[in-house]
Design a protein around this motif. Structure first.
Motif, PDB file in Angstrom:
ATOM      1  N   HIS A  45       0.821  -1.206   0.000  1.00  0.00           N
ATOM      2  CA  HIS A  45       0.000   0.000   0.000  1.00  0.00           C
ATOM      3  C   HIS A  45       0.862   1.267   0.000  1.00  0.00           C
ATOM      4  CE1 HIS A  45      -3.053  -2.891   0.663  1.00  0.00           C
ATOM      5  NE2 HIS A  45      -2.806  -3.063   1.949  1.00  0.00           N
ATOM      6  N   ARG A  46       1.979   1.217  -0.677  1.00  0.00           N
ATOM      7  CA  ARG A  46       2.832   2.398  -0.748  1.00  0.00           C
ATOM      8  C   ARG A  46       3.082   2.723  -2.213  1.00  0.00           C
ATOM      9  NH1 ARG A  46       7.970   2.053   3.012  1.00  0.00           N
ATOM     10  NH2 ARG A  46       8.047   4.224   2.322  1.00  0.00           N
ATOM     11  N   SER A  47       2.459   3.778  -2.676  1.00  0.00           N
ATOM     12  CA  SER A  47       2.624   4.212  -4.060  1.00  0.00           C
ATOM     13  C   SER A  47       3.689   5.300  -4.124  1.00  0.00           C
ATOM     14  CB  SER A  47       1.302   4.741  -4.621  1.00  0.00           C
ATOM     15  OG  SER A  47       0.314   3.734  -4.597  1.00  0.00           O
ATOM     16  N   ILE A  48       4.250   5.469  -5.308  1.00  0.00           N
ATOM     17  CA  ILE A  48       5.216   6.536  -5.560  1.00  0.00           C
ATOM     18  C   ILE A  48       4.706   7.326  -6.759  1.00  0.00           C
ATOM     19  CG2 ILE A  48       7.583   7.093  -6.200  1.00  0.00           C
ATOM     20  CD1 ILE A  48       8.464   4.530  -4.818  1.00  0.00           C
ATOM     21  N   LEU A  49       4.346   8.576  -6.524  1.00  0.00           N
ATOM     22  CA  LEU A  49       3.768   9.417  -7.565  1.00  0.00           C
ATOM     23  C   LEU A  49       4.861  10.153  -8.321  1.00  0.00           C
ATOM     24  CD1 LEU A  49       1.351  10.826  -8.966  1.00  0.00           C
ATOM     25  CD2 LEU A  49       1.396  12.512  -7.099  1.00  0.00           C
ATOM     26  N   ILE A  50       4.832  10.033  -9.637  1.00  0.00           N
ATOM     27  CA  ILE A  50       5.750  10.775 -10.507  1.00  0.00           C
ATOM     28  C   ILE A  50       4.901  11.647 -11.423  1.00  0.00           C
ATOM     29  CG2 ILE A  50       7.515  10.629 -12.290  1.00  0.00           C
ATOM     30  CD1 ILE A  50       8.387   8.000 -11.103  1.00  0.00           C
ATOM     31  N   SER A  51       5.122  12.954 -11.344  1.00  0.00           N
ATOM     32  CA  SER A  51       4.333  13.920 -12.121  1.00  0.00           C
ATOM     33  C   SER A  51       5.179  14.512 -13.234  1.00  0.00           C
ATOM     34  CB  SER A  51       3.821  15.044 -11.214  1.00  0.00           C
ATOM     35  OG  SER A  51       2.979  14.526 -10.199  1.00  0.00           O
ATOM     36  N   ILE A  52       4.641  14.500 -14.437  1.00  0.00           N
ATOM     37  CA  ILE A  52       5.303  15.095 -15.609  1.00  0.00           C
ATOM     38  C   ILE A  52       4.345  16.102 -16.218  1.00  0.00           C
ATOM     39  CG2 ILE A  52       6.325  14.665 -17.873  1.00  0.00           C
ATOM     40  CD1 ILE A  52       6.992  11.849 -16.968  1.00  0.00           C
ATOM     41  N   ASP A  53       4.715  17.372 -16.181  1.00  0.00           N
ATOM     42  CA  ASP A  53       3.841  18.423 -16.707  1.00  0.00           C
ATOM     43  C   ASP A  53       4.406  18.986 -18.000  1.00  0.00           C
ATOM     44  OD1 ASP A  53       1.652  20.524 -16.387  1.00  0.00           O
ATOM     45  OD2 ASP A  53       3.457  21.767 -16.540  1.00  0.00           O
ATOM     46  N   GLY A  54       3.510  19.335 -18.929  1.00  0.00           N
ATOM     47  CA  GLY A  54       3.923  19.980 -20.176  1.00  0.00           C
ATOM     48  C   GLY A  54       4.645  19.054 -21.123  1.00  0.00           C
ATOM     49  N   LEU A  55       4.201  17.809 -21.219  1.00  0.00           N
ATOM     50  CA  LEU A  55       4.871  16.861 -22.104  1.00  0.00           C
ATOM     51  C   LEU A  55       4.946  17.383 -23.526  1.00  0.00           C
ATOM     52  CD1 LEU A  55       6.124  14.044 -22.518  1.00  0.00           C
ATOM     53  CD2 LEU A  55       3.811  13.166 -22.917  1.00  0.00           C
ATOM     54  N   ASP A  56       3.961  18.147 -23.955  1.00  0.00           N
ATOM     55  CA  ASP A  56       3.966  18.691 -25.321  1.00  0.00           C
ATOM     56  C   ASP A  56       5.084  19.694 -25.540  1.00  0.00           C
ATOM     57  OD1 ASP A  56       2.377  21.574 -24.837  1.00  0.00           O
ATOM     58  OD2 ASP A  56       1.784  19.959 -23.487  1.00  0.00           O
ATOM     59  N   GLU A  57       5.738  20.171 -24.459  1.00  0.00           N
ATOM     60  CA  GLU A  57       6.858  21.102 -24.599  1.00  0.00           C
ATOM     61  C   GLU A  57       8.199  20.392 -24.593  1.00  0.00           C
ATOM     62  OE1 GLU A  57       6.858  24.973 -22.885  1.00  0.00           O
ATOM     63  OE2 GLU A  57       4.858  24.716 -22.047  1.00  0.00           O
ATOM     64  N   CYS A  58       8.182  19.056 -24.462  1.00  0.00           N
ATOM     65  CA  CYS A  58       9.408  18.281 -24.618  1.00  0.00           C
ATOM     66  C   CYS A  58       9.834  18.354 -26.082  1.00  0.00           C
ATOM     67  CB  CYS A  58       9.163  16.838 -24.202  1.00  0.00           C
ATOM     68  SG  CYS A  58      10.579  15.743 -24.427  1.00  0.00           S
ATOM     69  N   ASP A  59      11.134  18.397 -26.333  1.00  0.00           N
ATOM     70  CA  ASP A  59      11.646  18.620 -27.681  1.00  0.00           C
ATOM     71  C   ASP A  59      11.431  17.390 -28.572  1.00  0.00           C
ATOM     72  OD1 ASP A  59      12.927  19.840 -29.809  1.00  0.00           O
ATOM     73  OD2 ASP A  59      14.905  19.131 -29.202  1.00  0.00           O
ATOM     74  N   GLY A  60      10.567  17.532 -29.552  1.00  0.00           N
ATOM     75  CA  GLY A  60      10.377  16.481 -30.544  1.00  0.00           C
ATOM     76  C   GLY A  60       9.168  15.611 -30.288  1.00  0.00           C
ATOM     77  N   GLU A  61       8.292  15.496 -31.285  1.00  0.00           N
ATOM     78  CA  GLU A  61       7.097  14.673 -31.141  1.00  0.00           C
ATOM     79  C   GLU A  61       7.453  13.204 -30.945  1.00  0.00           C
ATOM     80  OE1 GLU A  61       4.381  15.271 -34.318  1.00  0.00           O
ATOM     81  OE2 GLU A  61       4.082  17.424 -33.907  1.00  0.00           O
ATOM     82  N   ARG A  62       8.506  12.755 -31.643  1.00  0.00           N
ATOM     83  CA  ARG A  62       8.904  11.358 -31.502  1.00  0.00           C
ATOM     84  C   ARG A  62       9.327  11.054 -30.072  1.00  0.00           C
ATOM     85  NH1 ARG A  62      13.216   9.006 -35.684  1.00  0.00           N
ATOM     86  NH2 ARG A  62      11.441   9.470 -37.033  1.00  0.00           N
ATOM     87  N   ALA A  63      10.064  11.968 -29.454  1.00  0.00           N
ATOM     88  CA  ALA A  63      10.505  11.771 -28.074  1.00  0.00           C
ATOM     89  C   ALA A  63       9.310  11.757 -27.120  1.00  0.00           C
ATOM     90  CB  ALA A  63      11.495  12.865 -27.678  1.00  0.00           C
TER      91      ALA A  63
END
Length: 727
Positions: free
Chosen positions: A197-215
């Motif tokens: 019962h121990r989760s680890i939350l990873i948040s990624i914001d603005g994925l569309d601003e990462c360089d390159g659509e393929r990436a």
């Protein structure tokens, strides 16, 4: 790898209490091992490979966007419930919506809330920002790994062991990084699993601003396959982005029904109510800040009819509301009543039937920029250029001081121009910081001529002006007629350093010269003629190509020299001037090399990025994990530009690929002369027609040698003294 300390000196530091009660033992030739410094070095490797300023509490994002108190409660509750539901079905939550609806603020608020909990499940946060150069996809998982290593001691031990075996693990492909830094520790049960019962939350914001659509799609694919393959792993993923077709398609292709999403529309009822509450609270704050400006007859401000106009035009877009509040309450004007009238006039000129969904926001941006005097607009476009066209500038060269000196803008002119833009731009208080827009929608506005109109920043016009500035700087570097050499000290600074920081002047001038040199040499891709090359005749005649061969002296000079020799308009002009000649390889004499310390450069470029990682042999040179003593530095993988290649058979010819660079200094390698001679003989056997190119004249020349073989190319750039012609 462990550091051994001197035994004799270490004996003096032994604490007697450690051996209390011990008897009948002796120490012969002891070796004492210290782990601390090595751990620090390894964790520094991981930290340096992480995206700076990406965490939710980073000073680079201060103040960050966050939800106004009492707003977005429905969305926050939904996300919080998902994150803490131990029986959740989906481990990925995708928050999507158009620009300006407050996605980043929601992720920020969730991160702050989770971080403050006693049993926080927040593991890592990553906020992409294209405008702030926080968009490198190769650093996504090292950024996450670094934050996890800081928080979880067992994971820290794991990642240190990985880096101890291979310090270059942080330079691997995204897939390999993900396997080593995320998947493998889960397999090894470094983290507790969901059954505890121990989760680890990873948040990624603005994925569309990462360089390159393929990436962007690859990041989704890696995470999606991971959660499907390891359903009991502790990681849960919160991803926020605009609903771009390729992102939605990647979710649907790779994970289908195994993710959940929250869609934030522009004009939802709750969103409009939240924006209205935000505006009322902020207008109350403005009234309290300027009490002397509101008479007894203005007990209600703004008037309800005006407030309704503002709230209606906001349509639930928090970026509109926050820009509006910043503009009206700007302390640099201290005239909220007058600024409100300016906004109302701008908004009433926009019809609600406009097909542009951001028409009201654009009208607001128009009102902000209209406050800048017409004569300052050219300066404004230059100052904002690095915001919009980040790739036009060298990395880490976007600080306002450097930008102003490149353009020739004085400190007074810069801050005078920016004085009225504090509502949309975070203007730095110190000269070594860069300008930052409060929201990505401002970049979209400036880069779209149909939206920004008169304020549009034209990339073609920008490139022309950049070349003109580069030409000016290069010309200044060789203006001293009494000195037959290029000197960065002659580069004029429109914004000089203050006396207490004057020691940075030469370094700053070197940076300007390097950036200008690189821009001019790469101008062939912009379709320029030969006029500017001829105008720089003196610079190219007195430029010492041999000294430039010393690694890190002139930015990427080996590649630049390659362009000079092969690309028009340089080739014909340089041959006309006698600055480019060819020499059969057997006629090349090593005794003609200029043997300055650490100035014989050898560069390797490989299309197969794993080649440099795992090592290879080429002739007499062997490279293994960068351990060769001649290795100076390694460049990260970067996409090759679309360009005409002199090697049509090369894997990177005329297409965009990923390649990696490494540069070496030959004089750091033992017996470099014999190794070089053997390697040249190896080249001649592989490619007998091969020639050496001599770039420059006399004692300022260098010899260029390169060959493409299989999936790599290598280059020599050797300082050279051109032999005098026989009488």
């Amino acid at each position: 790898m462990m550091r051994q300390t001197n035994a004799e000196s270490s004996l003096d530091t032994i604490r007697p209490e450690l051996f209390q009660g011990a008897r009948d033992f002796m120490i012969n030739n002891p070796t004492f091992v210290s782990y601390g410094s090595n751990e620090d070095r390894l964790i520094d490797i991981l930290a340096n490979s992480a995206l700076a300023g990406a965490a939710f509490d980073s000073s680079e994002r201060d103040p960050p966007p966050s939800c106004h108190p009492g707003t977005r409660l429905d969305l926050s509750d939904e996300i919080h419930t998902w994150a803490h539901n131990i029986t959740r079905v989906h481990k990925i939550l995708w928050i999507n919506g158009p620009a300006g609806v407050g996605k980043s603020a929601i992720v920020q608020s969730i991160s702050e809330l989770e971080s403050a909990l006693e049993n926080s499940i927040l593991g890592a946060t990553l906020f992409f920002s294209r405008a702030n150069c926080r968009d490198n996809p190769k650093r996504v998982f090292t950024t996450i790994a670094y934050q996890l290593a800081v928080k979880y001691p067992h994971y820290r031990e794991y990642v240190l062991s990985v880096l101890a075996l291979d310090p270059h693990a942080v330079y691997k492909s995204m897939a390999e990084q993900f396997m080593r830094l995320i998947v493998q520790p889960v397999i090894d049960e470094t983290f507790p699993n969901d059954q505890d019962h121990r989760s680890i939350l990873i948040s990624i914001d603005g994925l569309d601003e990462c360089d390159g659509e393929r990436a962007q799609c690859e990041i989704i694919s890696l995470i999606a396959r991971f959660v499907i393959q390891y359903p009991t792993c502790p990681f849960i993923w919160l991803i926020a982005s605009r609903p771009e077709p390729h992102i939605r398609g990647s979710f649907d292709r790779t994970i289908r029904d195994n993710y959940t999403q929250i869609v934030i529309p522009v004009d939802s009822n709750q969103g409009c109510k939240d924006v209205e509450q935000y505006l009322r609270d902020k207008f109350d704050e403005i009234r309290s800040y300027y009490p002397s400006q509101f008479s007894q007859t203005l007990r209600t401000w703004p008037a309800e009819i005006h407030f309704t106009i503002l709230a209606t035009r906001a349509k639930g877009m928090f970026v509109f509301a926050s820009t509006l509040v910043n503009f009206i309450g700007d302390t640099h004007f201290a005239n909220p009543i007058g600024r409100l009238q300016t906004v109302l006039a701008a908004l009433t000129s926009v019809t609600l039937t406009n097909t542009n969904p951001f028409a009201e926001l654009d009208a607001l941006y128009d009102a902000v920029l209209t406050s800048v005097p017409e004569e300052n607009l050219p300066t404004l476009r230059r100052l904002l250029a690095p915001l919009i066209f980040v790739r036009a500038w060298r990395p880490n060269r976007e600080d306002v001081h450097f930008v102003c000196n490149f353009w020739g803008i004085t400190q007074a002119d810069a801050f005078s121009t920016l004085h009225k833009l504090h509502s949309v731009i975070r203007v730095p208080q110190t000269c070594d910081k860069r300008l930052q827009a409060y929201h990505a929608s401002f970049h979209d506005y400036l880069a779209n001529p149909s939206r920004s109109g008169h304020f549009y920043i034209d990339p073609d016009d920008l490139n022309q002006q950049l070349h003109q500035c580069a030409e000016r700087i290069l010309t200044e570097s060789c203006m001293d007629a009494t000195s037959p050499a290029v000197s960065s000290e002659q580069v004029h600074l429109s914004w000089p350093f203050e006396p207490e920081r004057a020691h940075h002047t030469l370094q700053h001038q070197n940076g300007l010269l390097e950036a200008s040199f690189q821009r001019i040499v790469n101008c062939y891709s912009a379709g320029w003629g030969d006029g500017f090359v001829r105008r720089l005749s003196r610079f190219f005649h007195v430029f010492d190509w041999g000294k430039a061969a010393k690694p890190r002296v002139v930015y990427d000079t080996i590649w630049s020299a390659h362009l000079v020799v092969f690309q028009q308009p340089f080739c014909s002009i340089f041959r006309e001037w006698g600055l480019v000649k060819t020499l059969p390889l057997p006629a090349f004499d090593l005794r003609d090399l200029r043997r300055e310390e650490e100035s014989l450069a050898f560069s390797v470029m490989t299309y197969n990025c794993d080649t440099l990682e795992h090592g290879y042999e080429s002739g007499q040179w062997t490279f293994r994990h960068g351990t060769d003593p001649s290795c100076v530095f390694r460049r990260p993988r970067i996409p090759a530009p679309h360009q005409e290649s002199p090697y049509p058979g090369a894997p990177w010819a005329n297409k965009c690929v990923t390649y990696q660079r490494a540069e070496f200094c030959l004089t750091r390698s033992s017996q470099w002369e014999a190794r070089l001679e053997n390697h040249l003989a190896y080249v001649w056997r592989r490619n007998p027609p091969h020639r050496i190119y001599i770039l420059g004249k006399g004692a300022k020349a260098c010899a260029l040698i390169w060959l493409v073989e299989d999936d790599r190319a290598w280059y020599y750039m050797l300082p050279y003294v051109e032999p005098r012609s026989e009488p």
